[in-house]
Write a protein that holds these residues in place. Structure first.
Motif, PDB file in Angstrom:
ATOM      1  N   GLU A  98      44.420  59.145   1.510  1.00  0.00           N
ATOM      2  CA  GLU A  98      45.298  58.591   2.000  1.00  0.00           C
ATOM      3  C   GLU A  98      43.900  58.082   3.289  1.00  0.00           C
ATOM      4  O   GLU A  98      42.917  58.941   3.297  1.00  0.00           O
ATOM      5  N   LYS A  99      43.821  56.592   3.766  1.00  0.00           N
ATOM      6  CA  LYS A  99      42.514  56.756   4.187  1.00  0.00           C
ATOM      7  C   LYS A  99      42.358  56.821   5.579  1.00  0.00           C
ATOM      8  O   LYS A  99      43.099  56.453   6.256  1.00  0.00           O
ATOM      9  N   GLN A 100      41.126  57.538   5.533  1.00  0.00           N
ATOM     10  CA  GLN A 100      41.420  58.063   7.158  1.00  0.00           C
ATOM     11  C   GLN A 100      40.197  57.345   7.731  1.00  0.00           C
ATOM     12  O   GLN A 100      38.796  56.764   7.043  1.00  0.00           O
ATOM     13  N   ALA A 101      39.880  57.723   9.311  1.00  0.00           N
ATOM     14  CA  ALA A 101      38.519  57.115  10.013  1.00  0.00           C
ATOM     15  C   ALA A 101      37.855  58.163  10.124  1.00  0.00           C
ATOM     16  O   ALA A 101      37.859  59.340  10.650  1.00  0.00           O
ATOM     17  N   GLU A 102      36.300  57.645   9.804  1.00  0.00           N
ATOM     18  CA  GLU A 102      35.444  58.332   9.638  1.00  0.00           C
ATOM     19  C   GLU A 102      35.756  58.959  11.445  1.00  0.00           C
ATOM     20  O   GLU A 102      35.515  58.753  12.283  1.00  0.00           O
ATOM     21  N   PRO A 103      35.428  60.450  11.281  1.00  0.00           N
ATOM     22  CA  PRO A 103      34.857  60.881  12.532  1.00  0.00           C
ATOM     23  C   PRO A 103      34.007  60.652  12.958  1.00  0.00           C
ATOM     24  O   PRO A 103      32.975  60.892  12.657  1.00  0.00           O
ATOM     25  N   LEU A 104      33.702  60.462  14.579  1.00  0.00           N
ATOM     26  CA  LEU A 104      32.484  59.875  15.734  1.00  0.00           C
ATOM     27  C   LEU A 104      32.160  61.451  15.718  1.00  0.00           C
ATOM     28  O   LEU A 104      32.344  62.268  16.281  1.00  0.00           O
ATOM     29  N   GLN A 105      31.261  62.011  15.117  1.00  0.00           N
ATOM     30  CA  GLN A 105      30.446  63.078  15.634  1.00  0.00           C
ATOM     31  C   GLN A 105      29.657  62.922  16.668  1.00  0.00           C
ATOM     32  O   GLN A 105      29.412  62.098  17.422  1.00  0.00           O
ATOM     33  N   LEU A 106      29.517  64.261  16.588  1.00  0.00           N
ATOM     34  CA  LEU A 106      28.286  65.296  17.906  1.00  0.00           C
ATOM     35  C   LEU A 106      27.536  63.866  18.394  1.00  0.00           C
ATOM     36  O   LEU A 106      26.840  63.423  19.575  1.00  0.00           O
ATOM     37  N   GLN A 107      26.649  63.854  18.062  1.00  0.00           N
ATOM     38  CA  GLN A 107      24.834  63.571  17.727  1.00  0.00           C
ATOM     39  C   GLN A 107      25.238  62.225  17.672  1.00  0.00           C
ATOM     40  O   GLN A 107      24.494  61.356  18.269  1.00  0.00           O
ATOM     41  N   HIS A 108      26.520  61.365  17.219  1.00  0.00           N
ATOM     42  CA  HIS A 108      26.745  60.178  17.223  1.00  0.00           C
ATOM     43  C   HIS A 108      26.867  59.482  18.584  1.00  0.00           C
ATOM     44  O   HIS A 108      26.308  58.683  18.569  1.00  0.00           O
ATOM     45  N   LEU A 109      27.755  60.141  19.026  1.00  0.00           N
ATOM     46  CA  LEU A 109      28.380  60.434  20.217  1.00  0.00           C
ATOM     47  C   LEU A 109      27.342  60.401  21.556  1.00  0.00           C
ATOM     48  O   LEU A 109      26.538  58.940  22.119  1.00  0.00           O
ATOM     49  N   GLU A 110      26.444  61.358  21.247  1.00  0.00           N
ATOM     50  CA  GLU A 110      25.323  60.869  22.212  1.00  0.00           C
ATOM     51  C   GLU A 110      23.807  60.105  21.473  1.00  0.00           C
ATOM     52  O   GLU A 110      23.559  59.802  22.673  1.00  0.00           O
ATOM     53  N   GLN A 111      23.904  59.866  21.235  1.00  0.00           N
ATOM     54  CA  GLN A 111      23.164  58.445  20.491  1.00  0.00           C
ATOM     55  C   GLN A 111      23.335  57.080  21.075  1.00  0.00           C
ATOM     56  O   GLN A 111      22.986  56.587  21.441  1.00  0.00           O
ATOM     57  N   VAL A 112      24.616  57.023  20.561  1.00  0.00           N
ATOM     58  CA  VAL A 112      25.461  55.069  21.474  1.00  0.00           C
ATOM     59  C   VAL A 112      25.445  55.521  23.292  1.00  0.00           C
ATOM     60  O   VAL A 112      24.994  54.524  23.528  1.00  0.00           O
ATOM     61  N   VAL A 113      25.568  56.634  23.818  1.00  0.00           N
ATOM     62  CA  VAL A 113      25.122  56.694  25.571  1.00  0.00           C
ATOM     63  C   VAL A 113      24.249  56.735  25.765  1.00  0.00           C
ATOM     64  O   VAL A 113      24.245  55.541  26.688  1.00  0.00           O
ATOM     65  N   ALA A 114      23.299  57.365  24.500  1.00  0.00           N
ATOM     66  CA  ALA A 114      21.477  57.263  25.456  1.00  0.00           C
ATOM     67  C   ALA A 114      21.678  55.778  25.826  1.00  0.00           C
ATOM     68  O   ALA A 114      20.910  55.727  25.984  1.00  0.00           O
ATOM     69  N   TRP A 115      22.241  54.761  24.251  1.00  0.00           N
ATOM     70  CA  TRP A 115      21.399  53.686  23.779  1.00  0.00           C
ATOM     71  C   TRP A 115      21.939  52.721  24.814  1.00  0.00           C
ATOM     72  O   TRP A 115      21.925  51.936  25.471  1.00  0.00           O
ATOM     73  N   LEU A 116      23.306  52.808  25.512  1.00  0.00           N
ATOM     74  CA  LEU A 116      24.080  51.926  26.644  1.00  0.00           C
ATOM     75  C   LEU A 116      23.594  52.733  28.123  1.00  0.00           C
ATOM     76  O   LEU A 116      23.807  51.206  28.840  1.00  0.00           O
ATOM     77  N   GLU A 117      23.193  54.076  27.914  1.00  0.00           N
ATOM     78  CA  GLU A 117      22.221  54.199  29.271  1.00  0.00           C
ATOM     79  C   GLU A 117      20.535  53.260  29.445  1.00  0.00           C
ATOM     80  O   GLU A 117      20.767  52.175  30.358  1.00  0.00           O
ATOM     81  N   GLN A 118      20.205  52.544  27.952  1.00  0.00           N
ATOM     82  CA  GLN A 118      19.361  52.160  28.353  1.00  0.00           C
ATOM     83  C   GLN A 118      19.225  50.950  27.918  1.00  0.00           C
ATOM     84  O   GLN A 118      18.529  50.287  28.627  1.00  0.00           O
ATOM     85  N   GLU A 119      20.513  50.135  28.020  1.00  0.00           N
ATOM     86  CA  GLU A 119      20.772  48.868  27.815  1.00  0.00           C
ATOM     87  C   GLU A 119      21.046  48.639  29.710  1.00  0.00           C
ATOM     88  O   GLU A 119      20.835  47.771  29.854  1.00  0.00           O
ATOM     89  N   ALA A 120      21.710  50.482  30.514  1.00  0.00           N
ATOM     90  CA  ALA A 120      22.021  49.544  31.444  1.00  0.00           C
ATOM     91  C   ALA A 120      20.860  49.846  32.093  1.00  0.00           C
ATOM     92  O   ALA A 120      20.830  48.294  32.608  1.00  0.00           O
ATOM     93  N   ASN A 121      19.748  50.176  31.858  1.00  0.00           N
ATOM     94  CA  ASN A 121      18.929  50.314  32.948  1.00  0.00           C
ATOM     95  C   ASN A 121      17.747  49.198  32.870  1.00  0.00           C
ATOM     96  O   ASN A 121      17.579  48.008  33.302  1.00  0.00           O
ATOM     97  N   GLN A 122      17.541  48.344  31.057  1.00  0.00           N
ATOM     98  CA  GLN A 122      17.139  47.642  30.888  1.00  0.00           C
ATOM     99  C   GLN A 122      17.929  45.583  32.516  1.00  0.00           C
ATOM    100  O   GLN A 122      16.954  45.822  32.190  1.00  0.00           O
ATOM    101  N   ALA A 123      19.113  46.104  31.633  1.00  0.00           N
ATOM    102  CA  ALA A 123      19.997  45.144  32.663  1.00  0.00           C
ATOM    103  C   ALA A 123      19.593  45.187  34.305  1.00  0.00           C
ATOM    104  O   ALA A 123      19.643  43.705  34.330  1.00  0.00           O
ATOM    105  N   ARG A 124      19.484  46.063  34.272  1.00  0.00           N
ATOM    106  CA  ARG A 124      19.625  46.077  36.065  1.00  0.00           C
ATOM    107  C   ARG A 124      17.770  45.255  36.886  1.00  0.00           C
ATOM    108  O   ARG A 124      17.816  44.772  37.585  1.00  0.00           O
ATOM    109  N   LEU A 125      17.061  45.869  35.578  1.00  0.00           N
ATOM    110  CA  LEU A 125      15.504  45.477  36.129  1.00  0.00           C
ATOM    111  C   LEU A 125      15.949  43.881  35.311  1.00  0.00           C
ATOM    112  O   LEU A 125      15.275  43.327  35.898  1.00  0.00           O
ATOM    113  N   ASP A 126      16.420  43.213  34.562  1.00  0.00           N
ATOM    114  CA  ASP A 126      16.298  41.650  34.337  1.00  0.00           C
ATOM    115  C   ASP A 126      17.268  40.936  34.960  1.00  0.00           C
ATOM    116  O   ASP A 126      17.190  40.111  34.675  1.00  0.00           O
TER     117      ASP A 126
END
Length: 312
Positions: A98-126
């Motif tokens: 059975e094909k299953q979705a790859e679980p989102l690992q904690l380090q990747h959750l941290e990575q994407v949330v940190a990136w989205l925070e950077q995007e928010a900060n840059q969007a605020r500046l722009d």
């Protein structure tokens, strides 16, 4: 639509209705079958697609045919011995993991949330309001989906009037119906605030930034920063998640919306949660459902330095 039809329509989930309609169309149009069907024609239909469609897809096709015949007052041909034997033979000759979705690992959750925070900060500046709103929305959706273990359709059906969030404390979310709530009794889910990667704070920031007071929690945002009145469609969660991960530098093609749910279950399992607590927190009724989501691993010690969410 009559009152009777309206209640009958409400008894079946939208996703199930769409899947059943597609299955009936496949049987009639693609394969050329006739309804009402005979057990022999259903058996031949299974044989025709035995090596092409997965076991789960064939099971769904049988369920759709059974539902059509029952609703129209005809005998159900899928229950005939010949159909059961053919299906059993297909499972024996075409075994597939059975094909299953790859679980989102904690380090990747941290990575994407940190990136989205950077995007928010840059969007605020722009002074880029659309980008700022998308970053806050995506962060809230991903964190809430992960820590609450919600399915994509559950995330998309959340309504502001059914959510109570207290900064530094926790969040409660009421769903009038869900896949695990077969009787549509409704259920309130709780998740505590966390010291980092907090879904409660992310939700509050998104709601305040978007100035939302009622209606769907997660909505589309156009190029000018205007919010849709409608909630996101469940099918939009996969591209939203993959695009956010790719921007953060994470290879995302193996991830689906179920990756959030599987990711939380995997994290909880590795962090020492017992299966009973995990099932209660996520809402699984049987152990087989739970075990499909848990990614076993010899590596432990991934627990966050924060309090563990507790079941209701």
């Amino acid at each position: 639509m009559s009152e009777l039809d309206r209640y009958l329509h409400a008894a079946t989930r939208d996703n199930t209705r769409r899947s059943y309609r597609a299955a009936i169309e496949h049987f009639e149009v693609t394969w050329g079958g006739f309804l009402p069907a005979t057990s022999d024609s259903v058996a031949r239909y299974l044989v025709a697609y035995a090596g092409e469609l997965s076991i789960n897809t064939l099971k769904l096709r049988l369920s759709a045919l059974a539902q059509w015949h029952n609703s129209q007052g005809f005998a159900d041909p899928t229950k005939a011995p010949v159909v059961r034997q053919v299906f059993k033979g297909i499972r024996a000759l075409h075994p597939a993991q059975e094909k299953q979705a790859e679980p989102l690992q904690l380090q990747h959750l941290e990575q994407v949330v940190a990136w989205l925070e950077q995007e928010a900060n840059q969007a605020r500046l722009d002074d880029n309001q659309p980008a700022l709103l998308r970053a806050w929305r995506d962060s809230a959706l991903i964190l809430l989906g992960f820590w609450r273990g919600f399915r994509s359709d559950e995330l998309c059906r959340l309504r502001i009037e059914h959510v109570q969030a207290v900064a530094g404390s926790g969040i409660s979310l009421y769903l009038p119906r869900s896949k695990s709530d077969r009787d549509n009794l409704g259920k309130t889910w709780h998740t505590p605030a966390l010291r980092r990667l907090c879904p409660v704070q992310a939700y509050i920031e998104w709601i305040n930034a978007a100035a939302l007071v009622r209606g769907p929690v997660f909505r589309g945002i156009d190029r000018w920063g205007h919010l849709s009145e409608e909630g996101l469609h469940a099918n939009s969660v996969i591209p939203l998640l993959r695009q956010a991960l790719e921007r953060a530098g994470v290879a995302a093609e193996q991830y689906t919306s179920h990756s959030l749910r599987r990711g939380f279950a995997t994290w909880a399992h590795r962090s020492g949660w017992d299966l009973k607590s995990l099932m209660s927190y996520v809402g699984w009724k049987d152990i087989k459902s739970a075990m499909r989501y848990v990614e076993a691993s010899p590596f432990l010690g991934m627990a966050l330095t924060q309090e563990k969410p507790v079941g209701e």
